[in-house]
Design a protein around this motif. Sequence first.
Motif, PDB file in Angstrom:
ATOM      1  N   LEU A  77       0.857  -1.171   0.000  1.00  0.00           N
ATOM      2  CA  LEU A  77       0.000   0.000   0.000  1.00  0.00           C
ATOM      3  C   LEU A  77       0.900   1.229   0.000  1.00  0.00           C
ATOM      4  O   LEU A  77       1.702   1.428   0.916  1.00  0.00           O
ATOM      5  N   TYR A  78       0.796   2.050  -1.051  1.00  0.00           N
ATOM      6  CA  TYR A  78       1.629   3.245  -1.177  1.00  0.00           C
ATOM      7  C   TYR A  78       0.896   4.427  -0.543  1.00  0.00           C
ATOM      8  O   TYR A  78      -0.237   4.735  -0.916  1.00  0.00           O
ATOM      9  N   ILE A  79       1.560   5.074   0.413  1.00  0.00           N
ATOM     10  CA  ILE A  79       0.964   6.156   1.188  1.00  0.00           C
ATOM     11  C   ILE A  79       1.873   7.378   1.090  1.00  0.00           C
ATOM     12  O   ILE A  79       2.937   7.395   1.703  1.00  0.00           O
ATOM     13  N   PRO A  80       1.445   8.394   0.283  1.00  0.00           N
ATOM     14  CA  PRO A  80       0.282   8.434  -0.614  1.00  0.00           C
ATOM     15  C   PRO A  80       0.584   7.708  -1.920  1.00  0.00           C
ATOM     16  O   PRO A  80       1.662   7.149  -2.094  1.00  0.00           O
ATOM     17  N   ALA A  81      -0.389   7.744  -2.847  1.00  0.00           N
ATOM     18  CA  ALA A  81      -0.190   7.153  -4.167  1.00  0.00           C
ATOM     19  C   ALA A  81       0.995   7.801  -4.865  1.00  0.00           C
ATOM     20  O   ALA A  81       1.229   8.999  -4.725  1.00  0.00           O
ATOM     21  N   ILE A  82       1.760   6.990  -5.584  1.00  0.00           N
ATOM     22  CA  ILE A  82       2.956   7.469  -6.273  1.00  0.00           C
ATOM     23  C   ILE A  82       2.772   7.314  -7.775  1.00  0.00           C
ATOM     24  O   ILE A  82       2.307   6.283  -8.252  1.00  0.00           O
ATOM     25  N   ASP A  83       3.161   8.340  -8.512  1.00  0.00           N
ATOM     26  CA  ASP A  83       3.124   8.287  -9.968  1.00  0.00           C
ATOM     27  C   ASP A  83       4.566   8.211 -10.467  1.00  0.00           C
ATOM     28  O   ASP A  83       5.254   9.219 -10.570  1.00  0.00           O
ATOM     29  N   PHE A  84       5.027   6.999 -10.762  1.00  0.00           N
ATOM     30  CA  PHE A  84       6.405   6.808 -11.191  1.00  0.00           C
ATOM     31  C   PHE A  84       6.629   7.179 -12.651  1.00  0.00           C
ATOM     32  O   PHE A  84       7.747   7.051 -13.152  1.00  0.00           O
ATOM     33  N   THR A  85       5.574   7.616 -13.352  1.00  0.00           N
ATOM     34  CA  THR A  85       5.779   8.003 -14.747  1.00  0.00           C
ATOM     35  C   THR A  85       6.387   9.396 -14.865  1.00  0.00           C
ATOM     36  O   THR A  85       6.876   9.766 -15.922  1.00  0.00           O
ATOM     37  N   GLN A  86       6.339  10.157 -13.795  1.00  0.00           N
ATOM     38  CA  GLN A  86       6.886  11.511 -13.803  1.00  0.00           C
ATOM     39  C   GLN A  86       8.327  11.506 -13.304  1.00  0.00           C
ATOM     40  O   GLN A  86       8.601  11.050 -12.193  1.00  0.00           O
ATOM     41  N   SER A  87       9.245  12.036 -14.114  1.00  0.00           N
ATOM     42  CA  SER A  87      10.651  12.060 -13.729  1.00  0.00           C
ATOM     43  C   SER A  87      10.895  13.051 -12.599  1.00  0.00           C
ATOM     44  O   SER A  87      10.308  14.137 -12.573  1.00  0.00           O
ATOM     45  N   GLY A  88      11.765  12.671 -11.682  1.00  0.00           N
ATOM     46  CA  GLY A  88      12.086  13.538 -10.568  1.00  0.00           C
ATOM     47  C   GLY A  88      13.198  14.522 -10.862  1.00  0.00           C
ATOM     48  O   GLY A  88      13.549  15.327  -9.994  1.00  0.00           O
ATOM     49  N   LEU A  89      13.788  14.464 -12.060  1.00  0.00           N
ATOM     50  CA  LEU A  89      14.898  15.341 -12.414  1.00  0.00           C
ATOM     51  C   LEU A  89      14.561  16.151 -13.664  1.00  0.00           C
ATOM     52  O   LEU A  89      13.963  15.633 -14.606  1.00  0.00           O
ATOM     53  N   ALA A  90      14.988  17.418 -13.667  1.00  0.00           N
ATOM     54  CA  ALA A  90      14.666  18.311 -14.776  1.00  0.00           C
ATOM     55  C   ALA A  90      15.702  18.270 -15.889  1.00  0.00           C
ATOM     56  O   ALA A  90      15.398  18.598 -17.030  1.00  0.00           O
ATOM     57  N   GLU A  91      16.923  17.862 -15.575  1.00  0.00           N
ATOM     58  CA  GLU A  91      18.001  17.877 -16.558  1.00  0.00           C
ATOM     59  C   GLU A  91      18.523  16.459 -16.806  1.00  0.00           C
ATOM     60  O   GLU A  91      18.034  15.491 -16.229  1.00  0.00           O
TER      61      GLU A  91
END
Length: 318
Positions: A77-91
């Motif tokens: 159970l992920y608390i809160p929900a996680i969207d792994f499709t979005q990259s955490g880095l801008a460069e």
Amino acid sequence: MKLVLSTSNIMQGGRPSVLRQPLTQKSNVELINSLRLNFLASQHIESPPSNGADSNGTNPTITNGCPSWTLHRDDALYIPAIDFTQSGLAEERDQYDITVKLFYLPGIPASRRCAHTREAIDLVLKELHVESIDLLIVSFPGILFDADDDSDEEEYAGDRSGDADDFDSMVQTWRVLESLHEQGSIAQLGVAEFGCDRLARFLPHTKAQPSVDQINLKDCCVVPKSLILYAKQEHIQLLTHNDCNDILPVGTTRELLGPGEKGAGILASAPGATDGIQGDVEPQWVVKYTAVVKDRGVVENKGYFALADVGTCVKARS
């Protein structure tokens, strides 16, 4: 059931943190405050992200008994929900130094550390959309560095009779880290709170020896000269930190996830209640990750993941 707790990027709420600025907030306080803020922010979203597919493109399911801002996938159970499709880095990846610190928690059998290490690293890699990290520092439970001690050495905060077994488990855990290093997932390895004696015992058992030793200096104490000389001899960089050894106690976890004003309402309010998950919660590990933009020396992404086990399945919520 596994409960995967996440803070998301704690730098999003303000300006990036310049590395030269002093770190005044202890990691345990930062972790709990950041988790609580992320829970509150997610509770304002009545449904999970519309693009919440995992990295394999499959859509995760939401268990009826869980709040809509959480996510149930497989046995976690992920608390809160996680969207792994979005990259955490801008460069691009080569623009960053990524440092990860993994806390093995007190009271958890050392036999679980192999699985815990892979779980924690996998979450960080998926969150940042990278294939490797630059430095992994591991913090073993019960080890406290005391710079004021006459022997200039660390202390083991536990039963001395169990110290030999604990050392063996550290060596065994290091084998897993070395395998990840060989696979290219981790460029450099590091330890925390090791003094000269423990380093001298530990290094002969390693193929990829630690390149970093991170120590906590209370009240701005001076690093012992013996450790400085030994680290220089072994090409080990000495770093300092402000982390708490027991970063996520059981009671704190229960309060964080339980009912009430300070809780997220994930755990049931009482035995037999149907307003949440029944069972005892047991924190397993905590991982902290930091992505620094090299040429600007700023922290662009910083966050935590934590994993806890809870005894039984999810009950239907009233």
